[in-house]
Design a protein around this motif. Structure first.
Motif, mmCIF file in Angstrom:
data_model
loop_
_atom_site.group_PDB
_atom_site.id
_atom_site.type_symbol
_atom_site.label_atom_id
_atom_site.label_comp_id
_atom_site.label_asym_id
_atom_site.label_seq_id
_atom_site.Cartn_x
_atom_site.Cartn_y
_atom_site.Cartn_z
ATOM 1 N N VAL A 5 -34.862 -8.139 23.664
ATOM 2 C CA VAL A 5 -34.842 -8.356 22.219
ATOM 3 C C VAL A 5 -34.978 -9.858 21.995
ATOM 4 C CG1 VAL A 5 -33.535 -8.093 20.084
ATOM 5 C CG2 VAL A 5 -33.314 -6.364 21.894
ATOM 6 N N ALA A 6 -36.094 -10.274 21.376
ATOM 7 C CA ALA A 6 -36.376 -11.698 21.189
ATOM 8 C C ALA A 6 -36.598 -11.996 19.717
ATOM 9 C CB ALA A 6 -37.599 -12.099 21.998
ATOM 10 N N VAL A 7 -35.805 -12.934 19.184
ATOM 11 C CA VAL A 7 -35.878 -13.270 17.766
ATOM 12 C C VAL A 7 -35.761 -14.786 17.616
ATOM 13 C CG1 VAL A 7 -34.772 -12.983 15.503
ATOM 14 C CG2 VAL A 7 -34.815 -11.070 17.106
ATOM 15 N N GLY A 8 -36.523 -15.337 16.697
ATOM 16 C CA GLY A 8 -36.430 -16.759 16.404
ATOM 17 C C GLY A 8 -35.086 -17.116 15.805
ATOM 18 N N THR A 9 -34.557 -18.250 16.181
ATOM 19 C CA THR A 9 -33.251 -18.668 15.671
ATOM 20 C C THR A 9 -33.279 -18.965 14.179
ATOM 21 O OG1 THR A 9 -33.685 -20.969 16.320
ATOM 22 C CG2 THR A 9 -32.452 -19.593 17.894
ATOM 23 N N ASP A 18 -44.891 -18.408 20.111
ATOM 24 C CA ASP A 18 -44.124 -19.416 20.834
ATOM 25 C C ASP A 18 -44.286 -19.249 22.348
ATOM 26 O OD1 ASP A 18 -41.715 -21.453 20.489
ATOM 27 O OD2 ASP A 18 -41.265 -20.135 22.191
ATOM 28 N N GLN A 19 -44.540 -20.345 23.040
ATOM 29 C CA GLN A 19 -44.762 -20.283 24.484
ATOM 30 C C GLN A 19 -43.523 -19.821 25.251
ATOM 31 O OE1 GLN A 19 -47.802 -20.586 26.018
ATOM 32 N NE2 GLN A 19 -46.643 -19.756 27.728
ATOM 33 N N THR A 20 -42.318 -20.216 24.817
ATOM 34 C CA THR A 20 -41.121 -19.762 25.532
ATOM 35 C C THR A 20 -40.957 -18.248 25.408
ATOM 36 O OG1 THR A 20 -39.605 -20.132 23.661
ATOM 37 C CG2 THR A 20 -39.937 -21.966 25.193
ATOM 38 N N GLN A 79 -35.963 -20.518 20.185
ATOM 39 C CA GLN A 79 -35.385 -21.688 19.524
ATOM 40 C C GLN A 79 -36.295 -22.279 18.439
ATOM 41 O OE1 GLN A 79 -32.187 -22.764 19.975
ATOM 42 N NE2 GLN A 79 -32.037 -20.949 21.276
ATOM 43 N N GLY A 80 -35.689 -22.491 17.253
ATOM 44 C CA GLY A 80 -36.344 -23.198 16.172
ATOM 45 C C GLY A 80 -37.487 -22.466 15.495
ATOM 46 N N ARG A 81 -37.624 -21.180 15.725
ATOM 47 C CA ARG A 81 -38.759 -20.434 15.164
ATOM 48 C C ARG A 81 -38.313 -19.441 14.108
ATOM 49 N NH1 ARG A 81 -43.633 -22.757 16.412
ATOM 50 N NH2 ARG A 81 -43.610 -23.399 18.579
ATOM 51 N N GLU A 82 -39.137 -19.300 13.069
ATOM 52 C CA GLU A 82 -38.903 -18.291 12.046
ATOM 53 C C GLU A 82 -39.785 -17.083 12.359
ATOM 54 O OE1 GLU A 82 -41.462 -17.663 9.617
ATOM 55 O OE2 GLU A 82 -42.718 -19.217 10.411
ATOM 56 N N VAL A 141 -40.264 -4.459 24.843
ATOM 57 C CA VAL A 141 -39.987 -5.773 24.263
ATOM 58 C C VAL A 141 -39.992 -5.638 22.752
ATOM 59 C CG1 VAL A 141 -40.773 -8.160 23.984
ATOM 60 C CG2 VAL A 141 -41.059 -7.001 26.196
ATOM 61 N N PHE A 142 -38.878 -6.046 22.137
ATOM 62 C CA PHE A 142 -38.785 -6.131 20.685
ATOM 63 C C PHE A 142 -38.863 -7.607 20.316
ATOM 64 C CE2 PHE A 142 -35.657 -2.301 20.488
ATOM 65 C CZ PHE A 142 -36.706 -1.402 20.547
ATOM 66 N N GLY A 143 -39.878 -7.990 19.598
ATOM 67 C CA GLY A 143 -39.979 -9.347 19.082
ATOM 68 C C GLY A 143 -39.817 -9.316 17.571
ATOM 69 N N GLY A 144 -39.134 -10.303 17.018
ATOM 70 C CA GLY A 144 -38.965 -10.374 15.573
ATOM 71 C C GLY A 144 -38.261 -9.163 14.996
#
Length: 187
Positions: free
Chosen positions: A136-140, A174-176, A164-167, A59-62
């Motif tokens: 791959v998860a990134v804030g919009t 974020d819970q999602t 969604q909606g996160r920096e 998992v890649f976050g940010g």
């Protein structure tokens, strides 16, 4: 409780990915799901690329498409982490990183030392060599990381998820994002 290193040459993505590999050896973990956020995702990418058999799912976050071109904004982050106090930090990204480091009781001097060596671009060849499933998860609203879909397109078994909606600093909690990671790891 780990030793804190304060020299830039003690850090770098490959060095830190080898530290993670040695930790797996030390813990006698043959294969693991690996989650990395921001710099941790860069380290995880090199771990998966260099030691493919050790990573089951990744998992890649940010960590988005901007990292292929090299991390920008690290001068502001370095200056913020090195500043004598928070009041002297003048940039939004610097204030954000310093506040997060203080909140997590991180060693500011060690973080400042490690931020400079990890600014290099990550090669598309490194990403293409990753063969395990990748989320791959990134804030919009994450201007630092860039597009999740753009990065996922460079990795053979990757899927993108927009938080969604996160920096950058708010996406990790974020819970999602947490729910999607758990679903991904259960697949």
């Amino acid at each position: 409780r780990s030793e804190k290193l304060y020299r830039h040459q003690d850090y770098g993505t490959v060095i830190m990915s080898e530290d993670a590999h040695r930790l797996l050896d030390h813990l006698k973990v043959a294969r693991a799901h690996v989650i990395g956020y921001s710099m941790g995702a860069r380290i995880a990418a090199y771990l998966a690329s260099r030691h493919a058999g050790r990573v089951a799912r990744l998992v890649f976050g940010g960590f988005g498409a901007n990292f292929v071109n090299g991390m920008t904004g690290t001068d502001d982050i370095f200056e913020a982490l090195s500043a004598p106090n928070s009041e002297t930090v003048t940039t939004e990204v610097g204030r954000s990183f310093r506040a997060f480091a203080l909140q997590t009781k991180s060693d500011l001097k060690a973080l400042a030392a490690c931020i400079r060596p990890v600014r290099e671009a990550i090669s598309p060849d490194v990403l293409a060599s990753i063969r395990c499933p990748v989320l791959v998860a990134v804030g919009t609203e994450d201007k630092l990381a860039g597009s999740a879909a753009g990065l996922a397109a460079l990795i053979p078994c990757a899927v993108a998820f927009d938080i969604q909606g996160r920096e950058h600093m708010k996406a990790a909690g974020d819970q999602t994002f947490k729910t999607r990671v758990i679903e991904f790891l259960k697949d």
